[in-house]
Design a protein around this motif. Structure first.
Motif, PDB file in Angstrom:
ATOM      1  N   ALA A  63      -6.037  19.043 -16.062  1.00 38.39           N
ATOM      2  CA  ALA A  63      -6.150  20.488 -15.821  1.00 38.39           C
ATOM      3  C   ALA A  63      -5.136  20.928 -14.759  1.00 38.39           C
ATOM      4  O   ALA A  63      -4.466  21.957 -14.914  1.00 38.39           O
ATOM      5  N   ALA A  64      -5.012  20.140 -13.712  1.00 37.78           N
ATOM      6  CA  ALA A  64      -4.071  20.485 -12.632  1.00 37.78           C
ATOM      7  C   ALA A  64      -2.637  20.511 -13.157  1.00 37.78           C
ATOM      8  O   ALA A  64      -1.827  21.366 -12.775  1.00 37.78           O
ATOM      9  N   GLN A  65      -2.320  19.580 -14.037  1.00 40.64           N
ATOM     10  CA  GLN A  65      -0.960  19.558 -14.601  1.00 40.64           C
ATOM     11  C   GLN A  65      -0.717  20.777 -15.502  1.00 40.64           C
ATOM     12  O   GLN A  65       0.371  21.351 -15.511  1.00 40.64           O
ATOM     13  N   LEU A  66      -1.736  21.159 -16.261  1.00 33.01           N
ATOM     14  CA  LEU A  66      -1.570  22.328 -17.135  1.00 33.01           C
ATOM     15  C   LEU A  66      -1.351  23.587 -16.305  1.00 33.01           C
ATOM     16  O   LEU A  66      -0.496  24.422 -16.622  1.00 33.01           O
ATOM     17  N   LEU A  67      -2.107  23.721 -15.220  1.00 36.58           N
ATOM     18  CA  LEU A  67      -1.947  24.885 -14.349  1.00 36.58           C
ATOM     19  C   LEU A  67      -0.573  24.861 -13.690  1.00 36.58           C
ATOM     20  O   LEU A  67       0.106  25.887 -13.603  1.00 36.58           O
ATOM     21  N   SER A  68      -0.159  23.681 -13.265  1.00 38.81           N
ATOM     22  CA  SER A  68       1.138  23.562 -12.580  1.00 38.81           C
ATOM     23  C   SER A  68       2.300  23.818 -13.526  1.00 38.81           C
ATOM     24  O   SER A  68       3.369  24.255 -13.108  1.00 38.81           O
ATOM     25  N   GLY A  70       2.228  26.054 -15.672  1.00 44.91           N
ATOM     26  CA  GLY A  70       2.321  27.512 -15.827  1.00 44.91           C
ATOM     27  C   GLY A  70       1.188  28.172 -16.586  1.00 44.91           C
ATOM     28  O   GLY A  70       1.218  29.374 -16.804  1.00 44.91           O
ATOM     29  N   LEU A  71       0.193  27.404 -17.029  1.00 46.00           N
ATOM     30  CA  LEU A  71      -0.944  28.063 -17.669  1.00 46.00           C
ATOM     31  C   LEU A  71      -1.681  28.879 -16.618  1.00 46.00           C
ATOM     32  O   LEU A  71      -1.891  28.430 -15.503  1.00 46.00           O
ATOM     33  N   ASP A  72      -2.054  30.088 -17.018  1.00 45.58           N
ATOM     34  CA  ASP A  72      -2.709  31.005 -16.100  1.00 45.58           C
ATOM     35  C   ASP A  72      -4.085  31.344 -16.674  1.00 45.58           C
ATOM     36  O   ASP A  72      -4.172  31.951 -17.742  1.00 45.58           O
ATOM     37  N   PRO A  73      -5.159  30.941 -15.992  1.00 45.74           N
ATOM     38  CA  PRO A  73      -6.506  31.153 -16.531  1.00 45.74           C
ATOM     39  C   PRO A  73      -6.841  32.629 -16.764  1.00 45.74           C
ATOM     40  O   PRO A  73      -7.804  32.935 -17.459  1.00 45.74           O
ATOM     41  N   GLU A  74      -6.042  33.528 -16.198  1.00 44.71           N
ATOM     42  CA  GLU A  74      -6.247  34.953 -16.477  1.00 44.71           C
ATOM     43  C   GLU A  74      -5.647  35.341 -17.826  1.00 44.71           C
ATOM     44  O   GLU A  74      -6.015  36.352 -18.411  1.00 44.71           O
ATOM     45  N   ARG A  75      -4.684  34.561 -18.270  1.00 45.50           N
ATOM     46  CA  ARG A  75      -3.971  34.921 -19.508  1.00 45.50           C
ATOM     47  C   ARG A  75      -4.260  33.994 -20.677  1.00 45.50           C
ATOM     48  O   ARG A  75      -3.795  34.221 -21.797  1.00 45.50           O
ATOM     49  N   CYS A  76      -4.998  32.910 -20.422  1.00 43.12           N
ATOM     50  CA  CYS A  76      -5.389  32.030 -21.526  1.00 43.12           C
ATOM     51  C   CYS A  76      -6.776  31.489 -21.199  1.00 43.12           C
ATOM     52  O   CYS A  76      -7.290  31.722 -20.119  1.00 43.12           O
ATOM     53  N   THR A  77      -7.366  30.795 -22.159  1.00 43.86           N
ATOM     54  CA  THR A  77      -8.662  30.167 -21.926  1.00 43.86           C
ATOM     55  C   THR A  77      -8.432  28.672 -21.812  1.00 43.86           C
ATOM     56  O   THR A  77      -8.004  28.034 -22.775  1.00 43.86           O
ATOM     57  N   LEU A  78      -8.673  28.134 -20.626  1.00 42.65           N
ATOM     58  CA  LEU A  78      -8.423  26.715 -20.357  1.00 42.65           C
ATOM     59  C   LEU A  78      -9.759  26.038 -20.091  1.00 42.65           C
ATOM     60  O   LEU A  78     -10.499  26.457 -19.200  1.00 42.65           O
ATOM     61  N   PHE A  79     -10.076  24.993 -20.856  1.00 43.72           N
ATOM     62  CA  PHE A  79     -11.393  24.372 -20.716  1.00 43.72           C
ATOM     63  C   PHE A  79     -11.366  22.897 -21.079  1.00 43.72           C
ATOM     64  O   PHE A  79     -10.353  22.374 -21.544  1.00 43.72           O
ATOM     65  N   VAL A  80     -12.514  22.260 -20.865  1.00 41.98           N
ATOM     66  CA  VAL A  80     -12.673  20.836 -21.158  1.00 41.98           C
ATOM     67  C   VAL A  80     -13.548  20.711 -22.410  1.00 41.98           C
ATOM     68  O   VAL A  80     -14.625  21.305 -22.486  1.00 41.98           O
ATOM     69  N   LEU A 291      -0.381  18.288  -6.879  1.00 41.26           N
ATOM     70  CA  LEU A 291      -1.070  17.698  -5.725  1.00 41.26           C
ATOM     71  C   LEU A 291      -1.850  18.763  -4.957  1.00 41.26           C
ATOM     72  O   LEU A 291      -2.949  18.505  -4.467  1.00 41.26           O
ATOM     73  N   GLU A 292      -1.315  19.981  -4.901  1.00 42.52           N
ATOM     74  CA  GLU A 292      -2.050  21.066  -4.246  1.00 42.52           C
ATOM     75  C   GLU A 292      -3.343  21.400  -4.985  1.00 42.52           C
ATOM     76  O   GLU A 292      -4.393  21.567  -4.371  1.00 42.52           O
ATOM     77  N   TYR A 293      -3.252  21.486  -6.297  1.00 46.89           N
ATOM     78  CA  TYR A 293      -4.463  21.759  -7.090  1.00 46.89           C
ATOM     79  C   TYR A 293      -5.510  20.669  -6.870  1.00 46.89           C
ATOM     80  O   TYR A 293      -6.708  20.951  -6.769  1.00 46.89           O
ATOM     81  N   LEU A 294      -5.057  19.423  -6.790  1.00 45.21           N
ATOM     82  CA  LEU A 294      -6.005  18.313  -6.656  1.00 45.21           C
ATOM     83  C   LEU A 294      -6.676  18.285  -5.286  1.00 45.21           C
ATOM     84  O   LEU A 294      -7.721  17.668  -5.105  1.00 45.21           O
ATOM     85  N   GLU A 299     -12.639  23.941  -6.674  1.00 47.54           N
ATOM     86  CA  GLU A 299     -12.039  25.147  -7.262  1.00 47.54           C
ATOM     87  C   GLU A 299     -11.598  24.884  -8.703  1.00 47.54           C
ATOM     88  O   GLU A 299     -11.804  25.716  -9.592  1.00 47.54           O
ATOM     89  N   LEU A 300     -11.034  23.698  -8.938  1.00 45.58           N
ATOM     90  CA  LEU A 300     -10.657  23.315 -10.310  1.00 45.58           C
ATOM     91  C   LEU A 300     -11.880  23.329 -11.224  1.00 45.58           C
ATOM     92  O   LEU A 300     -11.844  23.849 -12.331  1.00 45.58           O
ATOM     93  N   ASP A 301     -12.981  22.749 -10.737  1.00 47.93           N
ATOM     94  CA  ASP A 301     -14.198  22.682 -11.542  1.00 47.93           C
ATOM     95  C   ASP A 301     -14.736  24.079 -11.846  1.00 47.93           C
ATOM     96  O   ASP A 301     -15.195  24.355 -12.956  1.00 47.93           O
ATOM     97  N   ARG A 302     -14.666  24.981 -10.868  1.00 43.36           N
ATOM     98  CA  ARG A 302     -15.126  26.359 -11.077  1.00 43.36           C
ATOM     99  C   ARG A 302     -14.288  27.041 -12.157  1.00 43.36           C
ATOM    100  O   ARG A 302     -14.810  27.709 -13.053  1.00 43.36           O
ATOM    101  N   LEU A 303     -12.988  26.814 -12.042  1.00 45.23           N
ATOM    102  CA  LEU A 303     -12.066  27.410 -12.998  1.00 45.23           C
ATOM    103  C   LEU A 303     -12.334  26.906 -14.426  1.00 45.23           C
ATOM    104  O   LEU A 303     -12.314  27.666 -15.391  1.00 45.23           O
TER     105      LEU A 303
END
Ligand code: ATP
Ligand code: MG
Length: 332
Positions: A63-68, A70-80, A291-294, A299-303
């Motif tokens: 998830a952290a790599q996807l966000l890094s 450039g995926l933006d949870p406001e503009r796409c749906t990112l989930f497990v 590394l910042e996301y991790l 916060e990652l889990d909430r997202l």
């Protein structure tokens, strides 16, 4: 906005350069123009044995790599994937819609089961393309942005969707693969006729994005090339050199013919060193963002929880309709 869906396995932690250039980079672009759903496919990862603690870490890392990237949870749906029971629920129905012979023809299964051996090959590995059918159909996706190796699975999805629609009435959007030709298949640097792969026996020819860039630079410098000297794009006769040219071009935006001109009269070593530099410049800020996301797993889990909610709003509707079509008695 047309809908797209795709997924990536959290296997082995780091994404490799093939995952990024073949798939993830397209995902980032598509969130601007499409209704985009992207997931970390942990259910698929356990088709091959995984250490539980490592799998959990790898899922956050994915998830952290996807966000890094450039995926933006406001503009796409990112989930497990495992956060939604709907995937396995529709997966069962799709298992019952897929021929045994049809599933037996999947080349990824043949390759991966050959690697695992008869005793190590699970039934899950066999039916994983069928779970993927469910993953795609649940979201009524029109397009599936993937690398070339996934084309056959999307074709299977089309066949199963058409079969279901014909038998039970129109229920599913029939999806098509969306594959970017230039970067559809990035090759292993040591074995430039095989695709770069998370599950390769050796990591020597694989560029892992989370490795120390110095390690990757060394892998680029020792990439296998042919015995000639001319830097030319010729996948047939010069697969190693061609792969390096494609990677350079994808990371810099310089076209392959321009690169051929730029490297005219120079030896392979010059190309290798330059690709190593180009990659290092790109990956260094990427890696720092990961590394910042991790640093903030809560916060990652909430997202990811919010992503799962958004995904469920779509998936639950499709599952309910499917169950109804099949003839399951609704729970009172
Ligand atoms: P495995 O070999 O274990 O299946 P993988 O490297 O294929 O792992 P996946 O998570 O299965 O990784 O694939 C994620 C996405 O990356 C898919 O869309 C897939 O098509 C794409 N992809 C994987 N390898 C490459 C590659 N070498 N070149 C281009 N795209 C790739
Ligand atoms: Mg794969």
């Amino acid at each position: 906005r047309p809908r797209v869906l795709s997924g990536i396995q959290p296997t082995s932690g780091s994404f490799h350069l093939g995952n990024y250039l073949g798939a993830v980079r397209q995902w980032v672009a598509l969130q601007e123009s499409h209704d985009a759903f992207y997931m970390v496919v942990d259910l698929h990862a356990i088709t091959i044995p995984q250490d539980p603690a490592r799998l959990r870490e790898s899922t956050r890392l994915a998830a952290a790599q996807l966000l890094s990237a450039g995926l933006d949870p406001e503009r796409c749906t990112l989930f497990v994937q495992s956060h939604l029971a709907e995937h396995t629920q529709l997966g069962w129905v799709m298992n019952c819609m897929t021929g045994f012979g049809e599933a037996s023809r999947m080349t990824q299964f043949k390759d991966k089961s050959a690697k695992q051996g008869a005793e190590g090959t699970t039934v899950g590995l066999f039916t994983y393309p069928v779970l993927q059918v469910a993953d795609i159909l649940l979201y009524q996706a029109e397009q599936v942005p993937v690398g070339e190796d996934q084309r056959q699975h999307v074709e299977l999805t089309r066949d199963v969707a058409e079969r279901f629609n014909a038998r039970y009435g129109h229920t599913f959007t029939v999806p098509r693969p969306r594959i970017v030709r230039e970067t559809a298949k990035i090759y292993d640097l040591q074995e430039p006729t095989a695709k770069m792969s998370k599950s390769a026996a050796s990591a020597k020819g694989r560029i892992d994005l989370m490795d120390d860039p110095k390690v990757s630079a060394k892998k680029f410098r020792s990439a296998v090339t042919d015995t000639g000297t001319e830097v030319r794009h010729d996948p047939e006769n010069k697969p190693g050199v061609s792969n390096l040219l494609v990677i350079h071009s994808a990371l810099t935006g310089i076209t392959v013919p321009e690169l051929e001109e730029k490297f005219a009269g120079q030896l392979y070593g010059a190309l290798k060193t330059e690709v190593a530099g180009v990659f290092t410049d790109w990956v260094t800020p990427f890696r720092n963002r990961v590394l910042e996301y991790l640093d903030d797993p809560a916060e990652l889990d909430r997202l990811l929880a919010r992503g799962a909610e958004k995904a469920r709003a779509v998936a639950s509707v499709t599952l309910r309709e499917t169950y109804d079509r099949v003839g399951f008695l609704p729970p009172a």
